[in-house]
Design an enzyme around this catalytic site. Structure first.
Site, PDB file in Angstrom:
ATOM      1  N   ASP A  24       1.001  -1.294  -0.010  1.00 58.61           N
ATOM      2  CA  ASP A  24      -0.082   0.172   0.009  1.00 58.61           C
ATOM      3  C   ASP A  24       0.864   1.207  -0.060  1.00 58.61           C
ATOM      4  OD1 ASP A  24      -2.187  -1.570   0.207  1.00 58.61           O
ATOM      5  OD2 ASP A  24      -2.448  -1.496   2.238  1.00 58.61           O
ATOM      6  N   GLU A  43     -11.677  -0.874  -3.203  1.00 55.20           N
ATOM      7  CA  GLU A  43     -10.852  -0.152  -2.306  1.00 55.20           C
ATOM      8  C   GLU A  43      -9.580   0.264  -2.922  1.00 55.20           C
ATOM      9  OE1 GLU A  43      -9.297  -2.863   0.860  1.00 55.20           O
ATOM     10  OE2 GLU A  43      -8.560  -4.012  -0.299  1.00 55.20           O
TER      11      GLU A  43
END
Length: 327
Positions: A48, A215
């Site tokens: 991420d 997401e």
């Protein structure tokens, strides 16, 4: 909806400009690389990753991990560690997100209001009790003592809300926007007040919903359109991860975002952009370096037991739609 704890150890204010600190890439596109040859090297686990930021002569990336780890490079190829943003956990987090621990998720970085603004996620796996916080510095330091924590930006507490993780910041001239969200109620967008770095006005849901697998948004602008890239599938399963990236576009940062076939991202639309290719399994958390057509993703390395790593990508455009490819 992240499980990175089991994967990683290791403005305008009275006329001030919101334009980014100069960020001109020194890396020119080369020929498309074989899936067998990773471009990024160095011992910096990456999951991420934030938008890669250029401050001074160095590039920086913020990653999921304990105390918010920082990676640095001079050329976008060779990366090393540069410490952590935090030395201790800001006190507001423990009351906002009980059981948080020390691992921050899915940060993003953007330069506006004369400072670097790093947004970070606080949550626990599978929970909608989450928060996004903000820490700032005039230049990117490698010592936590030089960062100023600005506290909570947005918070969520129920499955009917947009889960307050995975921020993506877009600086568009004098305006700043934040896209965010994971599963649950989908992806939301707020306008950000450049002077505070925090939301102003209402939130608009622009993709997903109903608990579906949406997401890690990435909101950018190219020409007259805003583009929303979003991850589908599931992360955090190492070589079994199923992440892939889709995109929609709109004339407004608040949507509606539609794909090439005109289908809305709130109705299951989304044109495919990037998925598993050879060793590059489950690419996710796409971002673009401000002022360039260079960007990055994380992927699960099929040649290294599915460990998450950083890789650079490039954006090209045809007919108003993007292609994203590895270098």
């Amino acid at each position: 909806m992240k499980t990175t704890s089991i994967l990683l150890s290791a403005s305008v204010l009275l006329g001030l400009s919101c334009q980014p600190e100069p960020q001109v890439s020194t890396v020119e596109p080369d020929q498309q690389r074989s899936n067998a040859n990773a471009r990024v090297s160095g011992n910096v686990p990456s999951h991420d990753p934030s938008t890669i930021a250029r401050s001074g002569s160095n590039y920086f990336v913020f990653n999921t991990g304990d105390y918010l780890p920082i990676g640095t490079s001079t050329n976008l190829v060779n990366w090393g560690g540069a410490g952590n943003v935090f030395r201790t956990i800001p006190s507001w987090i423990n009351s906002a997100v009980p059981g948080f621990g020390t691992q921050f998720w899915a940060p993003d970085a953007a330069y506006f209001n004369g400072r670097w603004n790093v947004y970070y996620s606080c949550s626990t796996f599978g929970s909608s009790t989450s928060a996004i916080g903000l820490v700032t510095a005039p230049t990117i330091p490698t010592s936590g003592a030089q960062w100023t924590d600005r506290g909570q930006v947005v918070r969520s507490s129920s499955n009917s809300d947009v889960n307050a993780i995975d921020p993506s910041i877009l600086v568009d001239g004098s305006s700043v926007y934040m896209a965010y969200g994971s599963f649950f109620a989908g992806i939301g967008v707020y306008r950000i007040d450049p002077s505070t770095g925090k939301p102003t006005g209402g939130r608009t849901i622009v993709a997903g919903g109903g608990g579906a697998d949406w997401e890690a948004p990435c909101l950018i602008k190219e020409g007259s359109y805003y583009y929303l890239f979003v991850n589908r599938g599931y992360c955090c399963r190492q070589a079994n991860s199923t992440y892939y990236i889709v995109v929609g576009r709109s004339s407004s940062p608040f949507g509606p975002f539609v794909d090439k076939n005109g289908r809305s991202l709130t109705s299951g639309g989304g044109s495919f952009v990037l998925g598993t290719q050879g060793r590059y399994i489950g690419p996710g958390q796409l971002s673009r370096i401000a002022g360039t057509q260079n960007g990055s993703v994380h992927y699960y390395d099929g040649n290294d037991n599915g460990n998450p790593k950083l890789e650079t990508v490039r954006f090209t455009w045809s007919g108003g739609w993007p292609t994203v490819a590895y270098y």
